[in-house]
Design an enzyme around this catalytic site. Sequence first.
Site, PDB file in Angstrom:
ATOM      1  N   HIS A 144       0.844  -1.210   0.000  1.00 35.50           N
ATOM      2  CA  HIS A 144       0.000   0.000   0.000  1.00 35.50           C
ATOM      3  C   HIS A 144       0.876   1.256   0.000  1.00 35.50           C
ATOM      4  O   HIS A 144       0.573   2.238  -0.681  1.00 35.50           O
ATOM      5  CB  HIS A 144      -0.890   0.044   1.241  1.00 35.50           C
ATOM      6  CG  HIS A 144      -1.843  -1.099   1.362  1.00 35.50           C
ATOM      7  ND1 HIS A 144      -1.714  -2.079   2.314  1.00 35.50           N
ATOM      8  CD2 HIS A 144      -2.951  -1.415   0.651  1.00 35.50           C
ATOM      9  CE1 HIS A 144      -2.690  -2.951   2.189  1.00 35.50           C
ATOM     10  NE2 HIS A 144      -3.465  -2.584   1.180  1.00 35.50           N
ATOM     11  N   GLN A 146     -17.710  -7.459  -0.602  1.00 33.99           N
ATOM     12  CA  GLN A 146     -16.802  -8.282  -1.420  1.00 33.99           C
ATOM     13  C   GLN A 146     -16.389  -9.569  -0.719  1.00 33.99           C
ATOM     14  O   GLN A 146     -15.545 -10.295  -1.235  1.00 33.99           O
ATOM     15  CB  GLN A 146     -15.593  -7.476  -1.890  1.00 33.99           C
ATOM     16  CG  GLN A 146     -14.605  -7.058  -0.821  1.00 33.99           C
ATOM     17  CD  GLN A 146     -13.560  -6.088  -1.355  1.00 33.99           C
ATOM     18  OE1 GLN A 146     -13.845  -4.905  -1.598  1.00 33.99           O
ATOM     19  NE2 GLN A 146     -12.344  -6.549  -1.545  1.00 33.99           N
ATOM     20  N   GLU A 195      -0.722  -4.585  -8.646  1.00 35.20           N
ATOM     21  CA  GLU A 195      -0.778  -5.657  -9.659  1.00 35.20           C
ATOM     22  C   GLU A 195      -0.870  -7.041  -9.032  1.00 35.20           C
ATOM     23  O   GLU A 195      -1.051  -8.015  -9.739  1.00 35.20           O
ATOM     24  CB  GLU A 195       0.457  -5.558 -10.575  1.00 35.20           C
ATOM     25  CG  GLU A 195       0.352  -4.369 -11.510  1.00 35.20           C
ATOM     26  CD  GLU A 195       1.617  -4.109 -12.319  1.00 35.20           C
ATOM     27  OE1 GLU A 195       2.624  -4.816 -12.122  1.00 35.20           O
ATOM     28  OE2 GLU A 195       1.593  -3.170 -13.139  1.00 35.20           O
TER      29      GLU A 195
HETATM   30  O1  PAF Z   1      -7.676  -4.381  -3.161  1.00 29.26           O
HETATM   31  C1  PAF Z   1      -8.359  -4.062  -2.149  1.00 29.26           C
HETATM   32  O2  PAF Z   1      -7.839  -3.868  -1.055  1.00 29.26           O
HETATM   33  C2  PAF Z   1      -9.859  -3.958  -2.277  1.00 29.26           C
HETATM   34  O3  PAF Z   1     -10.384  -4.940  -3.096  1.00 29.26           O
HETATM   35  C3  PAF Z   1     -10.343  -2.556  -2.711  1.00 29.26           C
HETATM   36  C4  PAF Z   1      -9.890  -2.225  -4.126  1.00 29.26           C
HETATM   37  C5  PAF Z   1      -9.832  -1.516  -1.741  1.00 29.26           C
HETATM   38  C6  PAF Z   1     -11.879  -2.504  -2.692  1.00 29.26           C
HETATM   39  O4  PAF Z   1     -12.385  -2.752  -1.423  1.00 29.26           O
END
Ligand code: PAF
Length: 279
Positions: free
Chosen positions: A37, A61, A147
């Site tokens: 991140h 999700q 990626e």
């Molecule tokens: O990659 C992630 O951490 C998540 O899928 C995202 C893009 C923040 C969406 O909740």
Amino acid sequence: MQVTSTVKETRNFIRKWKQEGKTIGLVPTMGFLHEGHASLIRKCREENDIVVVSDFVNPTQFGPNEDLEAYPRDFARDSALCESLGTDLIFHPEPEEMYHDPHAYVSIDTLSETLCGKTRPIHFKGVCTVVSKLFHIVTPDRAYFGEKDAQQLAIIRKMTEDLNFDIQIVGCPIVREEDGLAKSSRNTYLSKEERKAALCLSRAVRAGQEAIFADCESEAVLGKMRAVIEAEPLARIDYISVVDALTMQPVEQVKDNVLVAMAVYIGKTRLIDNFSFTV
Ligand code: PAF
């Protein structure tokens, strides 16, 4: 650094920055930030006047038997890291701020049906929904994604194009631990023994990268990668596949612009890794 928890406050800051003619970059995250991140935030810092990070464990999700409750969270640590990287605003909403049931969803069916979408059928619908909402709330000029989640990145690129979001999607390379393991918030689930076993993913990536130069049949490349993972007793393959990097559909020959992607269970923890190949 501003910390907001509502859509309204966030929009007020964005409106002010836009009136001042500033460009805005967004780094969407689910928190528990790591070096992967941090690399997105650094790139965003370089390329935009204003850096917005969203920190939200998105419930839509996660499937019913997945790790929504257990997903690691540490907002104090996340905000300290964001501040040290020059973030201007963290948007940290509660689920009730983001979703009012029943609510609309955004989905892209074909790209979501292979790879991770097979094992996690509602996952990308949740990702597309929350990312569209964040795009509408923050209205960034650019948005940054890793990626490591290659299928997610392809889906978000397609969604951005299909829904005419005027946002540049920037993909950033996988960040690895010194020993090769791809950085992931889920690595914290691994016991000491599992952490060692998890190295079979990056070893398989290397085996696949070497195999491609010897043989361009997908099955031959996958065979070499499978052998590495199957030699590790704690590992169980969820999927391993060679797909076209744009359509996410399996291809028999490794040709231009393919993605070689896998998900592997190490004990109960599901990890992903991949590499792309362009001739
Ligand atoms: O990659 C992630 O951490 C998540 O899928 C995202 C893009 C923040 C969406 O909740």
